[in-house]
Scaffold this active site. Structure first.
Site, PDB file in Angstrom:
ATOM      1  N   TYR A 107       0.844  -1.188   0.000  1.00  0.00           N
ATOM      2  CA  TYR A 107       0.000   0.000   0.000  1.00  0.00           C
ATOM      3  C   TYR A 107       0.885   1.247   0.000  1.00  0.00           C
ATOM      4  O   TYR A 107       2.047   1.215   0.415  1.00  0.00           O
ATOM      5  CB  TYR A 107      -0.926   0.006   1.219  1.00  0.00           C
ATOM      6  N   GLU A 108       0.321   2.336  -0.456  1.00  0.00           N
ATOM      7  CA  GLU A 108       1.066   3.566  -0.712  1.00  0.00           C
ATOM      8  C   GLU A 108       1.770   4.123   0.521  1.00  0.00           C
ATOM      9  O   GLU A 108       2.764   4.848   0.412  1.00  0.00           O
ATOM     10  CB  GLU A 108       0.092   4.606  -1.281  1.00  0.00           C
TER      11      GLU A 108
END
Length: 267
Positions: free
Chosen positions: A55-56
């Site tokens: 995830y970012e």
């Protein structure tokens, strides 16, 4: 009642499960929040247990028990193999070519897979201001492939997007190559009605599979451009009991957790 209801699953459930099937255990997947996150975690909990979800926010190898509300949800960090700084996430992992699949959603999408998540209407005076691109523009150009998932509507699937947030295939054809973008770009679009793939030459999304109970007319009625259908049109296999139960259990845990009940924290 729709055909999907008669078959025991909803269009959104079919979309999520169809998207999850596209993932493999050896994929390294950069995950967007929402429908992409649900699809990736269903894959992890069923046929792709060794998939690496990123995830970012910098979480690598995360295995959330509930779906995150955002990239900053503590559930991601708590269940990750490791968490790195965001600059390292983008420069080393994403721009370094280590992401096999970038999984994105869209507020607006055109037939070449270009995405708008910035504004609806004129930028200076928008009808709706959206969350923005975040890391999606980089994901769209640096991931080896991009998968997109969204519910169909004429408002969302448009001839021309209002704002160019994330580059798909641009004007079609070899536009990516002409700009020096070496990755494949959008190779799969999964909606609540169908599965689409880009034409090998024009790069225009073409319907290759209709979900159970869905007609060509339904697909066209909910799309803002003239839809092209593959000559050999498949029917998407209906969800299995395992897939449906996994998705519904995940959603139930998520709802309970976000309501603050003990059920959501159960293993």
């Amino acid at each position: 009642m729709s055909d999907a209801d008669n078959l025991g699953f909803t269009p959104n459930e079919m979309m999520t499960i169809a998207a999850s099937r596209a993932l493999k255990s050896d994929d390294v997947c950069f995950v967007g929040i929402g429908a992409p996150s649900a699809a990736c975690n269903v894959a992890r909990l069923t046929h792709a247990p060794d998939i690496t979800l990123i995830y970012e926010s910098g979480t690598i190898g995360t295995a959330p028990n509930v779906l995150p509300l955002s990239i900053g949800d503590g559930e991601l960090c708590e269940t990750a193999v490791t968490t790195v700084a965001v600059p390292e996430m983008f420069r080393y992992w994403l721009q370094g070519g280590r992401i096999s699949i970038g999984f994105l959603g869209a507020a607006q999408l055109d037939k070449f897979g270009n995405i708008n998540t910035t504004v609806i209407g004129d930028y200076a005076h928008p009808k709706t201001r959206l969350p923005g691109g975040g890391g999606a523009p980089e994901i769209a150009t640096s991931s080896r492939q991009v998968y997109i998932t969204m519910a169909q509507s004429k408002r969302g699937m448009v001839e021309k997007i209002d704002f160019f947030t994330s580059f798909g295939h641009g004007d079609g054809g070899d536009h990516r190559k002409r700009l020096g973008i070496g990755t494949a770009g959008p190779t799969l679009l999964i909606t609540d009605l169908a599965i689409w793939k880009p034409d090998s030459v024009t790069k225009e999304f073409t319907v290759v599979s209709l979900h159970p109970g869905v007609s060509r007319e339904q697909v066209q009625e909910t799309c803002g451009w003239a839809v092209k259908f593959a000559e050999a049109l498949d029917e998407t296999p209906a969800p299995t009991e395992l897939e449906l139960n996994t998705l519904r259990d995940l959603q139930a845990r998520t709802k309970a957790a976000h309501q603050g009940t003990a059920k959501g924290k159960a293993a």
